[in-house]
Write a protein that holds these residues in place. Structure first.
Motif, PDB file in Angstrom:
ATOM      1  N   GLU A   6     151.256  67.482  72.135  1.00 54.20           N
ATOM      2  CA  GLU A   6     151.117  66.716  73.195  1.00 54.20           C
ATOM      3  C   GLU A   6     149.579  67.177  73.601  1.00 54.20           C
ATOM      4  O   GLU A   6     148.707  66.214  74.059  1.00 54.20           O
ATOM      5  N   ARG A   7     149.619  68.018  74.310  1.00 48.77           N
ATOM      6  CA  ARG A   7     149.117  68.723  74.887  1.00 48.77           C
ATOM      7  C   ARG A   7     147.265  69.084  73.781  1.00 48.77           C
ATOM      8  O   ARG A   7     146.121  68.711  74.493  1.00 48.77           O
ATOM      9  N   GLN A   8     147.534  68.872  72.641  1.00 49.47           N
ATOM     10  CA  GLN A   8     146.080  69.303  72.244  1.00 49.47           C
ATOM     11  C   GLN A   8     145.509  67.811  71.466  1.00 49.47           C
ATOM     12  O   GLN A   8     144.735  68.049  71.848  1.00 49.47           O
ATOM     13  N   PHE A   9     146.692  67.384  72.068  1.00 53.33           N
ATOM     14  CA  PHE A   9     145.809  65.721  71.684  1.00 53.33           C
ATOM     15  C   PHE A   9     144.966  65.601  72.474  1.00 53.33           C
ATOM     16  O   PHE A   9     144.117  64.270  72.675  1.00 53.33           O
ATOM     17  N   ASN A  10     145.622  65.476  74.061  1.00 56.33           N
ATOM     18  CA  ASN A  10     145.309  65.363  75.393  1.00 56.33           C
ATOM     19  C   ASN A  10     143.611  66.070  75.704  1.00 56.33           C
ATOM     20  O   ASN A  10     143.052  65.508  75.798  1.00 56.33           O
ATOM     21  N   GLU A  11     143.804  67.109  75.188  1.00 54.56           N
ATOM     22  CA  GLU A  11     142.836  68.208  75.604  1.00 54.56           C
ATOM     23  C   GLU A  11     141.697  68.649  74.356  1.00 54.56           C
ATOM     24  O   GLU A  11     140.741  68.792  75.091  1.00 54.56           O
ATOM     25  N   ALA A  65     146.925  65.373  65.534  1.00 61.95           N
ATOM     26  CA  ALA A  65     148.341  66.114  66.378  1.00 61.95           C
ATOM     27  C   ALA A  65     149.281  64.645  66.496  1.00 61.95           C
ATOM     28  O   ALA A  65     149.854  64.167  66.699  1.00 61.95           O
ATOM     29  N   SER A  66     148.165  63.394  66.755  1.00 64.93           N
ATOM     30  CA  SER A  66     148.081  62.194  66.387  1.00 64.93           C
ATOM     31  C   SER A  66     149.729  61.903  65.244  1.00 64.93           C
ATOM     32  O   SER A  66     150.852  60.846  66.089  1.00 64.93           O
ATOM     33  N   ASP A  67     149.379  61.952  64.221  1.00 66.50           N
ATOM     34  CA  ASP A  67     149.563  62.161  63.566  1.00 66.50           C
ATOM     35  C   ASP A  67     151.299  62.558  63.653  1.00 66.50           C
ATOM     36  O   ASP A  67     152.295  62.026  62.999  1.00 66.50           O
ATOM     37  N   ALA A  68     151.202  64.194  64.208  1.00 63.48           N
ATOM     38  CA  ALA A  68     151.810  64.873  63.904  1.00 63.48           C
ATOM     39  C   ALA A  68     153.231  64.517  65.301  1.00 63.48           C
ATOM     40  O   ALA A  68     154.026  64.495  65.104  1.00 63.48           O
ATOM     41  N   ILE A  69     153.101  64.298  66.500  1.00 61.58           N
ATOM     42  CA  ILE A  69     153.931  63.320  67.250  1.00 61.58           C
ATOM     43  C   ILE A  69     154.732  62.135  66.743  1.00 61.58           C
ATOM     44  O   ILE A  69     156.111  62.249  66.570  1.00 61.58           O
ATOM     45  N   SER A  97     160.102  62.716  70.503  1.00 59.06           N
ATOM     46  CA  SER A  97     158.711  62.051  70.774  1.00 59.06           C
ATOM     47  C   SER A  97     158.771  61.053  71.374  1.00 59.06           C
ATOM     48  O   SER A  97     158.028  60.508  71.924  1.00 59.06           O
ATOM     49  N   LYS A  98     159.278  60.070  71.716  1.00 58.23           N
ATOM     50  CA  LYS A  98     159.878  58.251  72.265  1.00 58.23           C
ATOM     51  C   LYS A  98     158.961  58.934  73.638  1.00 58.23           C
ATOM     52  O   LYS A  98     157.871  58.246  74.058  1.00 58.23           O
ATOM     53  N   ALA A  99     159.462  60.072  74.300  1.00 55.40           N
ATOM     54  CA  ALA A  99     158.380  59.495  75.642  1.00 55.40           C
ATOM     55  C   ALA A  99     157.006  59.930  75.379  1.00 55.40           C
ATOM     56  O   ALA A  99     156.354  59.825  76.341  1.00 55.40           O
ATOM     57  N   ALA A 100     156.547  61.254  74.933  1.00 57.88           N
ATOM     58  CA  ALA A 100     155.409  61.220  74.925  1.00 57.88           C
ATOM     59  C   ALA A 100     154.308  60.183  74.053  1.00 57.88           C
ATOM     60  O   ALA A 100     153.730  59.917  74.872  1.00 57.88           O
ATOM     61  N   LEU A 130     151.513  58.359  76.341  1.00 56.47           N
ATOM     62  CA  LEU A 130     149.893  58.573  75.711  1.00 56.47           C
ATOM     63  C   LEU A 130     149.786  57.181  75.735  1.00 56.47           C
ATOM     64  O   LEU A 130     148.417  56.458  75.973  1.00 56.47           O
ATOM     65  N   LEU A 131     150.605  56.057  75.320  1.00 53.17           N
ATOM     66  CA  LEU A 131     150.512  54.279  75.268  1.00 53.17           C
ATOM     67  C   LEU A 131     149.794  54.347  76.157  1.00 53.17           C
ATOM     68  O   LEU A 131     148.651  52.821  76.389  1.00 53.17           O
ATOM     69  N   ALA A 132     150.532  54.517  77.656  1.00 49.00           N
ATOM     70  CA  ALA A 132     150.158  53.873  78.770  1.00 49.00           C
ATOM     71  C   ALA A 132     148.813  54.881  79.191  1.00 49.00           C
ATOM     72  O   ALA A 132     148.538  54.255  80.161  1.00 49.00           O
ATOM     73  N   SER A 133     148.015  55.497  78.875  1.00 46.72           N
ATOM     74  CA  SER A 133     146.772  56.332  78.997  1.00 46.72           C
ATOM     75  C   SER A 133     145.786  55.617  78.881  1.00 46.72           C
ATOM     76  O   SER A 133     145.724  54.135  78.043  1.00 46.72           O
TER      77      SER A 133
END
Lengths: 513, 371
Positions: free
Chosen positions: B315-320, B330-334, B341-344, B348-351
């Motif tokens: 998640e950090r890699q995806f964001n940063e 990263a997205s595919d991995a999540i 990773s439901k919460a993650a 992220l969708l709410a981003s």
């Protein structure tokens, strides 16, 4: 002035004679090289079994990228044809290049397309992508359609396709081209088989003009009946079977046709993708890829296959033909003016020492020298300065040699493919005798026209070829039983016995004599 | 001809050299034209006759083979005399062999064994063995290919000679034979020879293991050594991914440090395919020192290995990360780790960032990813 002209003609005549001998020596070498190359390919095919690739998990994936602009007449059948290739892992990426007709709607309706939120990253430059579609029909799950603004060139559409492609290799073709079912399995082989890194592979193209086509599949192969496509067929045979296969032997292929080419995506991207401003985007791409590999000091190879794997509609009207050849002329002019610094530069290996010098001296300069030669002839005739017996001997030399080489290319072609009936082959042979008088002057004039236009920087668009569509099939597609003996007949019995009838049913093209 | 007439008045030696050259070449070219035309005619004529004959014979061969091999596959041993008539001429013999190879390729089990038995009973292997001594490489390679496809064993000493042949096809078939004939440790000799192999050969070798249920997982330690040629290591990695033997994981993990980037990526991918739990820590540690291409592969691999501990890291890699490719992987991995990773994903969708949302929706779409 007279003295100067006499002196000029003397020098010119001798120069042209030497030039002519040099070009014919090259052609002769290419003829020998192509024969060796074709034999090697036949032997390789005998030892390599396609089935190994088709059944393997290691077979690399391929993205078929085809640009479409106002192709509503043929798009559905051709996309269907692309979706039925004999290959285990591939996707079809259709790039609708801002069509103004019903192309996009037809695709959406026929393939049950739905717009998706696709993470599209423009790694290579192209006009903006508006929408991306995927099919909801599981049978077409490997179909991706990109709807973008018109970029005015094929290069722009292909760049967009590359940006969305998933696999490491991509096949560049036109949506109006008809591919053989085994195109992918055949064309991937040099990538797997070569000791050097293969960056592009091409194969022979043919005219589809008189073929009978049903649902995007050729059911009967026929040599073009109309004169202009028939001459192009001869020209293509000479160019692909004799030229490209000859260059293949010494790894100095100058161009992989825009109609059919399989490319290493990584190298294409590293080389900057297709140049939308180029009139010869295919040759430009190969030049840039080769240049990139030379600069990286990586050994590379570009390969060609003698098998006909793609059929395209050749221009049948003089107007369309003229536009096409003018564009090719402009493309060649652009290539020479862009890459002249590489000529005879040893840093660029075969590209600098063979490919570019050959293209400059024998491809680019030939129409100019030929045209000046004709003017000189006319001038000498008016002054009664022509030594007719000698002139006729020289003409006879040029004529017989050209005809001989063209006929040999047809013979070489017969070693690989015998799809036409004997009568059709003989008709092509007969046309070879009149080609130098009828067709060749047109090619020369249009090439010069292209040079002049490019030199004067006359702006013109890339052009769109008006398709006639294909002749519908009048004969039924041969049944499995008619297709031939051997295991095919065992199909039902095998199924009844619960055994794997794994043998690939040959495509209709393959079944025909 | 009238215009050429004055030429006839000159003697050959008086003609200028260019004209003489042109005349000679013209005569040769006319010969070439005639040769080409006759060649097409004769070639097509001979071929038409041959095709007609072949069709009849092929039909007969196929009918007999079908009856003897498939329809009576459970019956008594095949009547060899039924096929002896096809041995009379080279042409029919070749047709018979071709059809038998086709049967061998498309059948397994009893039928395949019967086909091989018939091949041996007819003595067709003797002809192929004779061809192994031919001078032409094409004949030798063809004979090797025939014997290989018909499962006829060859002497190892002979194969070792072929292993050093000048022709690559012969070398390839010798290697395939040796692998096929060595049930225990079939790949050891490859590591000992340490010769490069092509991707095609890799596919053929892989095919041997892929389609032979009887074959046990080979020992890959020798192949997965850094000192080997990269093509051999690559083959070892592919076989390791196929057999998923846990004891190979340390050897694969050791290759994650290899300087060759392509091979490093392949090793990391192999860990994903082997679902190598326990490799995550090494990959995460290595992440920061890697090129973007390898980083993207590491993220995919972490997703495929599928443990909860790496969700925050991904998640950090995806964001940063500012790299599109890394975000995409990263997205595919999540999404692959959605169990943990439901919460993650919701976060992220709410981003507010459009690109992130698009990439995530891309990964979530089953039409695109075939999930």
């Amino acid at each position: 002035v007279r003295h100067f002209l006499d002196h000029f003609f003397d020098v010119y005549q001798n120069g042209v004679f030497i030039y002519c001998c040099a070009i014919y020596c090259c052609y002769l070498l290419l003829t020998i090289f192509s024969y060796v190359s074709i034999l090697a390919d036949i032997r390789r095919n005998h030892l390599r079994k396609n089935l190994v690739l088709i059944q393997s998990q290691l077979t690399p994936g391929i993205s078929i990228i085809a640009g479409a602009f106002n192709e509503e007449l043929t798009i559905i059948s051709n996309v269907r044809s692309l979706l039925t290739m004999n290959y285990p892992l591939y996707e079809v990426v259709i790039v609708n290049d801002g069509s103004t007709d019903n192309t996009m709607n037809s695709l959406v309706r026929e393939f049950e397309l739905t717009e998706v939120e696709f993470a599209y990253f423009p790694l290579l430059p192209s006009k903006p992508v508006q929408r991306i579609f995927k099919s909801e029909n599981p049978a077409c799950s490997n179909l991706l359609v990109i709807d973008k603004l018109n970029g005015g060139s094929k290069a722009d559409a292909i760049n967009a396709g590359i940006n969305a492609a998933s696999y490491s290799y991509f096949l560049n073709t036109d949506v109006d081209c008809i591919l053989h079912k085994d195109t992918l399995v055949q064309m991937i082989q040099p990538f797997l088989d070569d000791e050097k890194r293969v960056i592009a592979v091409g194969a022979t193209l043919r005219m589809v003009n008189s073929c009978q086509v049903e649902s995007g599949v050729i059911v009967q192969m026929k040599a073009p009946r109309e004169f202009l496509p028939a001459f192009q067929e001869i020209e293509y045979t000479r160019s692909f079977v004799l030229g490209k296969m000859g260059w293949n032997l010494i790894n100095a292929i100058p161009n992989v046709s825009g109609g059919l080419g399989l490319f290493d995506k990584e190298i294409v991207i590293a080389a900057g993708g297709y140049d939308a401003s180029s009139f010869g985007e295919d040759i430009d791409m190969i030049m840039r890829m080769s240049k990139y590999m030379c600069e990286q000091k990586q050994p590379y190879a570009i390969r060609y296959l003698p098998q006909t794997l793609c059929w395209t509609e050749g221009p049948s009207s003089l107007k369309v033909f003229k536009n096409q050849r003018i564009r090719w002329g402009r493309g060649l002019y652009q290539i020479i003016s862009s890459y002249y610094k590489l000529i005879l530069n040893p840093k660029y290996g075969r590209l600098g020492l063979i490919v570019l010098p050959y293209n400059f001296i024998f491809e680019f300069c030939a129409p100019v020298i030929e045209f000046v030669g004709i003017l000189c002839y006319i001038y000498l005739i008016t002054l009664h300065l022509v030594n007719w017996p000698y002139a006729i001997v020289l003409l006879l030399f040029v004529y017989t040699f050209s005809v001989c080489l063209t006929l040999l290319s047809i013979v070489w072609d017969q070693l690989v493919t015998r799809r036409y009936r004997l009568r059709e082959v003989m008709r092509l042979c007969a046309l070879t005798f009149i080609e130098p008088f009828v067709y060749h002057p047109l090619v020369m004039v249009f090439a010069l026209w292209g040079y002049v236009k490019q030199f004067l920087k006359v702006t013109s668009h890339w052009g769109h070829m008006q398709r006639k569509g294909f002749a519908p099939a009048t004969i039924p597609v041969p049944s499995l039983r008619e297709a031939g003996p051997s295991l095919r007949e065992a199909g039902p019995s095998l199924r009844e016995a619960g055994l794997p009838a794994g043998r690939q049913v040959p495509s209709p093209i393959e079944r025909l004599p | 001809m009238i215009l050429l007439h004055p030429l006839l008045l000159y003697s050959w030696t008086h003609l200028p050299l260019p004209v003489r050259i042109c005349l000679i070449i013209s005569v040769i070219s006319i010969g070439g034209i005639l040769f080409a035309l006759f060649n097409i005619l004769i070639h097509r004529y001979v071929l038409a006759i041959l095709q007609r004959k072949n069709k009849t014979d092929c039909d007969e061969i196929n009918r007999d083979l079908l009856a003897a091999m498939v329809l009576e596959s459970t019956g008594p041993a095949t009547d060899v005399s039924l096929f002896e008539k096809f041995l009379a001429s080279k042409r029919t013999r070749c047709l018979l062999v071709g059809e038998m190879i086709a049967y061998r390729n498309y059948f397994s089990g009893k039928i395949a064994t019967r086909v091989c038995g018939l091949y041996l009973a007819l003595g067709l292997d003797r002809i192929a063995r004779q061809n192994l001594r031919a001078r032409s490489w094409a004949t030798r390679a063809s004979a090797l290919s025939e014997l290989f496809r018909m499962d006829v064993p060859l002497d190892n000493s002979l194969l070792h000679v072929f292993l050093y042949d000048k022709n690559k096809y012969i070398r390839e078939y010798a290697r395939l034979f040796l692998i096929k004939q060595s049930p225990s440790d079939p790949l050891r000799f490859l590591a000992e020879e340490n010769q490069p192999i092509s991707h095609w050969e890799e596919t053929e070798i892989f095919h041997l293991f892929e389609h032979d249920d009887q074959r046990k997982a080979p020992a890959l330690n020798t192949l997965l050594s850094i000192s080997n040629h990269t093509s051999l290591i690559s083959l070892g990695l592919k076989l390791a991914a196929f057999f998923k033997e846990q004891e190979d994981i340390p050897a694969v993990l050791a290759l994650v440090q290899i300087p060759d980037t392509r091979l490093r990526i392949e090793a990391i991918r192999t860990l994903a395919k082997m679902e190598a739990h326990g490799a995550e820590e090494t990959l995460v540690k290595q992440y920061d020192q890697e090129t973007p291409e390898v980083q993207a592969t590491i993220l995919s691999t972490l997703g495929r290995i599928g443990s909860a501990g790496v969700v925050n890291f991904i998640e950090r890699q995806f964001n940063e990360s500012s790299s599109f490719e890394i975000k995409k992987h990263a997205s595919d991995a999540i999404i692959l780790l959605s169990k943990y990773s439901k919460a993650a994903i919701d976060r992220l969708l709410a981003s507010t960032e459009t690109l992130n949302r698009t990439i995530l929706n891309h990964s979530l779409n089953p039409l695109i990813n075939g999930l």
